[in-house]
Design an enzyme around this catalytic site. Structure first.
Site, PDB file in Angstrom:
ATOM      1  N   SER A  23      48.554  51.069  38.828  1.00  0.00           N
ATOM      2  CA  SER A  23      49.039  50.580  40.117  1.00  0.00           C
ATOM      3  C   SER A  23      50.575  50.510  40.185  1.00  0.00           C
ATOM      4  CB  SER A  23      48.435  49.207  40.431  1.00  0.00           C
ATOM      5  OG  SER A  23      47.057  49.356  40.676  1.00  0.00           O
ATOM      6  N   THR A  70      42.071  42.133  40.887  1.00  0.00           N
ATOM      7  CA  THR A  70      40.996  42.945  40.312  1.00  0.00           C
ATOM      8  C   THR A  70      40.122  42.099  39.408  1.00  0.00           C
ATOM      9  OG1 THR A  70      40.491  45.076  39.275  1.00  0.00           O
ATOM     10  CG2 THR A  70      42.339  43.863  38.343  1.00  0.00           C
ATOM     11  N   LYS A  74      37.999  38.969  41.941  1.00  0.00           N
ATOM     12  CA  LYS A  74      37.885  39.381  43.345  1.00  0.00           C
ATOM     13  C   LYS A  74      37.088  38.395  44.205  1.00  0.00           C
ATOM     14  CE  LYS A  74      38.344  44.383  42.778  1.00  0.00           C
ATOM     15  NZ  LYS A  74      37.726  45.690  42.969  1.00  0.00           N
ATOM     16  N   ASN A  95      40.488  42.425  47.316  1.00  0.00           N
ATOM     17  CA  ASN A  95      41.315  43.100  46.302  1.00  0.00           C
ATOM     18  C   ASN A  95      42.786  43.148  46.704  1.00  0.00           C
ATOM     19  OD1 ASN A  95      41.357  45.125  48.245  1.00  0.00           O
ATOM     20  ND2 ASN A  95      41.231  46.766  46.747  1.00  0.00           N
ATOM     21  N   ASP A 110      38.869  48.479  49.007  1.00  0.00           N
ATOM     22  CA  ASP A 110      37.982  49.332  48.186  1.00  0.00           C
ATOM     23  C   ASP A 110      37.041  50.148  49.065  1.00  0.00           C
ATOM     24  OD1 ASP A 110      38.966  48.652  45.686  1.00  0.00           O
ATOM     25  OD2 ASP A 110      37.595  46.970  45.438  1.00  0.00           O
ATOM     26  N   GLY A 136      27.178  45.744  42.240  1.00  0.00           N
ATOM     27  CA  GLY A 136      28.193  44.728  41.968  1.00  0.00           C
ATOM     28  C   GLY A 136      29.351  44.851  42.947  1.00  0.00           C
ATOM     29  N   VAL A 227      32.261  56.042  40.846  1.00  0.00           N
ATOM     30  CA  VAL A 227      33.431  55.194  41.130  1.00  0.00           C
ATOM     31  C   VAL A 227      34.300  55.014  39.889  1.00  0.00           C
ATOM     32  CG1 VAL A 227      32.234  53.922  42.948  1.00  0.00           C
ATOM     33  CG2 VAL A 227      32.269  52.977  40.642  1.00  0.00           C
ATOM     34  N   GLY A 250      36.038  59.122  40.523  1.00  0.00           N
ATOM     35  CA  GLY A 250      36.525  57.821  40.993  1.00  0.00           C
ATOM     36  C   GLY A 250      38.012  57.784  41.327  1.00  0.00           C
TER      37      GLY A 250
END
Ligand code: NAD
Length: 290
Positions: A23, A70, A74, A95, A110, A136, A227, A250
């Site tokens: 990130s 994250t 979350k 997020n 997301d 999830g 993902v 992903g």
């Protein structure tokens, strides 16, 4: 030439075990090109001994513009927020937190990330019936994105049947999509008639080797999305490619969720294709570990 803005953006990521997160470079490279003064700080829960609430309050006090959130925070972060975007409220997960004057607002990028990655990698694929493994946090974003993409029938399997039931209930806000819950052992049977398969379990990520469904059940014409982005080429993606199937890894989701967060933090439109090139360079051979 890029003209540098005087506005400063201090942002960051709260999570556990985030030392290798991409990130910071993904956000900062885009900000640099837009002439923004933008600093992206990693705030690892393992190192701090502070709660998410305490870290949020500290960041707000220090003048942060916002934070990405994250695993494993979350859901926990919800109780410290004043307001939720419609996506975050539907998914019950945040997020991205933005510090607005007098209020702290939670968003979820997301869902957009998965939808954008899928439509880039697999334009025009059929969406009548999709089998989704994993219900999830990522799975919730996936199911909601699939409903918005026009999926009519979603078959959902999770080792934890309660999680699958909760997600199916949450998806009742999308009446155009019926959700069927099955045990993971029944996935091969349902795949026979499915257009697509999405893996939203951790099976195939670093430390969790394997495939969530045996490759012999991937029939001709099926599209396959994962993902997982550590690694980008999971065993499932590789097996599907080897069979000549269309695949979405992903990476698209992770880049587009970052792009959407960048937009929320700055109010600027990021150049997603450029960010995708950054990601490919950073994650590629000899690149940074993602
Ligand atoms: P999670 O723990 O919230 O959910 C995973 C779910 O998978 C659990 O409910 C678990 O019971 C289920 N599961 C595990 N093995 C299974 C199996 N064999 N069959 C069926 N269900 C099974 O985890 P999460 O936060 O949703 O993350 C899942 C994966 O998604 C991780 O690898 C994570 O890195 C990745 N992820 C990617 C992005 C992205 O932007 N690309 C975003 C978020 C998460």
């Amino acid at each position: 030439m890029v003209t540098r803005s005087d506005q400063r953006f201090l942002v960051g990521l709260i999570g556990a075990g985030i030392g290798t997160s991409m990130s910071p470079p993904l956000h900062e490279l885009e900000a640099d090109r837009q002439g923004l003064r933008y600093y992206y700080q990693l705030i690892d829960l393992h190192d701090r001994g502070q709660t998410v609430g305490e870290l949020l309050a500290a960041a707000r006090g220090l003048g942060f513009r916002g934070l990405n959130i994250t695993h494993p925070a979350k859901q926990e972060v919800l109780e410290y927020l004043d307001e939720l975007s419609p996506e975050a409220a539907e998914l019950g997960a945040v997020n991205t937190v933005v510090f607005e004057p007098g209020r702290t607002v939670g968003h979820n990028t997301d869902r957009y990330g998965f939808a954008a990655g899928l439509s880039r990698a697999l334009p025009g694929v059929p969406f009548e019936h999709v089998v989704q493994l994993g219900a999830g946090g990522a799975g919730a974003a996936v199911a909601s994105a699939l409903a918005a993409a026009g999926v009519r029938r979603l078959t959902l399997a999770d080792l934890d049947a309660g999680r699958a039931r909760r997600l199916a209930r949450a998806m009742s806000v999308h009446p155009s999509m019926t959700v069927e819950i099955i045990g993971p052992a029944d996935a091969p049977e349902r795949l026979k008639t499915a257009d697509g398969l999405v893996n939203a379990t951790p099976i195939g990520m670093e430390g969790h080797p394997g495939v969530p469904v045996a490759p012999e059940h991937l029939h001709a014409g099926l599209w396959v999305a994962d993902v997982i982005y550590r690694p980008l080429e999971t065993e499932l993606i590789r097996a599907a490619r080897d069979r000549g199937l269309r695949v979405a890894d992903g990476g698209g989701m992770v880049v587009s969720q970052a792009a959407a967060s960048f937009r929320l933090f700055t109010g600027r439109t990021p150049d997603e294709p450029r960010m995708i090139s950054d990601f490919a360079r950073l994650a590629g051979p000899g690149g940074r570990h993602v």
